[in-house]
Design a protein around this motif. Structure first.
Motif, short mmCIF file in Angstrom:
data_model
loop_
_atom_site.label_atom_id
_atom_site.label_comp_id
_atom_site.label_asym_id
_atom_site.label_seq_id
_atom_site.Cartn_x
_atom_site.Cartn_y
_atom_site.Cartn_z
N HIS A 269 -1.10 2.35 -3.74
CA HIS A 269 -2.01 2.79 -2.78
C HIS A 269 -3.35 2.85 -3.59
N GLY B 249 0.45 6.85 -0.96
CA GLY B 249 0.71 6.19 0.31
C GLY B 249 1.86 7.26 1.07
N GLY C 64 0.79 -1.33 -0.11
CA GLY C 64 0.08 -0.04 -0.03
C GLY C 64 0.87 1.37 0.32
N SER D 4 -5.30 -1.15 1.88
CA SER D 4 -4.85 0.03 1.63
C SER D 4 -4.27 -0.06 -0.04
#
Length: 194
Positions: free
Chosen positions: A28, A35, A24, A90
């Protein structure tokens, strides 16, 4: 085995490799690299901490692309085995779904993590705390991390690596999956493979 969820096995078979993702920081759900951008903005990262985060970001980016490359290789090589990918919340699912769309034995798994792990023959991961849960459930955990051991120790989470067989290259990963796929996969053998 009373840990086996019959519905899951009926759907995916009783021979699958679970792959929990944890990229993530780079992949992301808001977009590649978002992220790190969010962290930089939220925490006003500076100095050594920013430098460490940037190094970790490069590492996660490398791992992400390594997994995107190796999963299709494994799916071709082990075409009788299903590969279930559980995408971290995520992360953006699209890249993983794109791979799954090309192979009948790569599946994006959306259910419970505990069932996902309990029913797997092997768990293939890097940087995932699910390695700990899998290990505690008696599963064989492989950490595919194609960088040097020195760099691994600087970048990776310690506990998931301690619960795993560490693998640095494709050939060793294929060799171990081949060996483990032919065994009865109890954790006692896990320590005798290397």
């Amino acid at each position: 085995n009373n840990n086996i969820d019959t519905k899951l096995n009926n759907k995916y078979g009783d021979n699958y490799i679970a792959i929990p993702t944890s990229f993530g920081e780079y992949n992301h759900y808001l977009g590649l690299g978002k992220g790190l951008n969010m962290e930089k903005g939220s925490y006003r990262l500076k100095g050594n901490y920013l430098k460490q985060k940037l190094e970790y970001y490069k590492y996660i980016k490398h791992m992400y692309y390594s997994y995107l490359k190796i999963i299709p290789v494994l799916a071709r090589k082990f075409n009788k085995i299903n590969f279930l990918i559980k995408v971290h919340p995520s992360e953006k699912k699209v890249p993983w779904q794109n791979i799954a769309n090309k192979f009948s034995n790569i599946i994006i798994y959306e259910g419970s993590t505990s069932k996902f792990l309990k029913n797997a023959n092997i768990v293939l991961q890097v940087e995932s705390t699910t390695a700990i849960e899998a290990y505690l459930n008696g599963k064989i955990v492989l950490s595919y991390c194609p960088i040097t051991k020195n760099d691994q120790r600087k970048m990776t989470l310690d506990l998931p690596m301690v619960c795993s067989i560490e693998i640095e290259n494709n050939d060793r990963l294929i060799e171990l999956i081949n060996i483990l796929n032919k065994s009865d996969n109890n954790q006692a053998q896990y320590y005798n493979v290397e």
